[in-house]
Design a protein around this motif. Sequence first.
Motif: not given
Ligand code: LMR
Length: 333
Positions: A92, A98, A131, A158, A162, A187, A226, A230, A236-237
Amino acid sequence: MRRPVRIAVTGAAGAISNNLLFKIASGEMFGKDQPVILQLIEMPDRMEALRGLAMELEDCAYPLLHTITLHDNVEDGFDNVHYALLIGARPRGPGMERSDLLESNAEIFTRQGQALNNHANRDVKVLVVGNPANTNALIASRNAPKLSPSQFTALTRLDHNRAKGILANHTGANPRNISRVVIWGNHSTTQFPDLHQATVLDEPVMEQIDERWYREVFIPKIQTRGGEIIAARGVSSAASAAQAVVDHMHDWMLGTQPGEIVSMGILSDGSYGIEKGIFYSFPVRCDYGRYQIVRGLDISDWSREMMKVTEAELLEEKAAVNHLLPPETEASH
Ligand code: LMR
């Protein structure tokens, strides 16, 4: 010394895997007495980058790293694997939701489900990270009729981590002393981070935080973290996602701490009134490689509504890919 286990990783030259493989090889995932064989899978045009990563792994001289094999296709890469970490997916970018990725990823996860069905160890345990993870897990599991859907899971650890990390900073507690956080649902931005049964040093969290902060700041922060990462990093993370993968697999295989709850995206069996047939994040406890939904948690009307919103999104995602799913067989129940 135990026999080595075979772990397949897709998207193996990517950013999450770059953080993850070193943790696996050093024994963080399955313990300091468990040798591992890494079966690393990438797209054909990424093999050179993967070769470089494999050299670095070799250069660490990890005692537990038995063998590394490199593959440009999942059929070879999943051969006899005990664990499959499905990280590779169409990523993404900034501003994308997503749902934009549903169709392009459906193709990837259909092939991966079939390859697991035909090539993996019969007891393979699968974690979907790419994702939209929950629906990708559904697609993969439906394409693997010889495997039980309970062998497939989606990563919501994740979000779970968090929630603990951000709550720890807010309350001044150590994350280690925070327990029983729950992530319900997808998610995605509809997930419901639930603190109603959470405790800090065994005292209820909800008595220590402002309800308004919880609803108006905390929940949206977890839901959109997430995307926020970004926006800030441009990508992404990666390290935190890798840590969550380690934690998810570690707890699944080696068990949760007594009294603790973790969150895993798993096939709904109808618990808590959530429709069967979608991968939904539930509170679970794990023991000896099995997970069980924690039942009997008190759910208020407000919480129920939050749980239904994220259920509705997963049902929509399922409807969007339904035409791509093979018919359900006995084993998919
Ligand atoms: C996240 O939650 O950090 C990732 O799933 C975000 C993403 O869409 O890559």
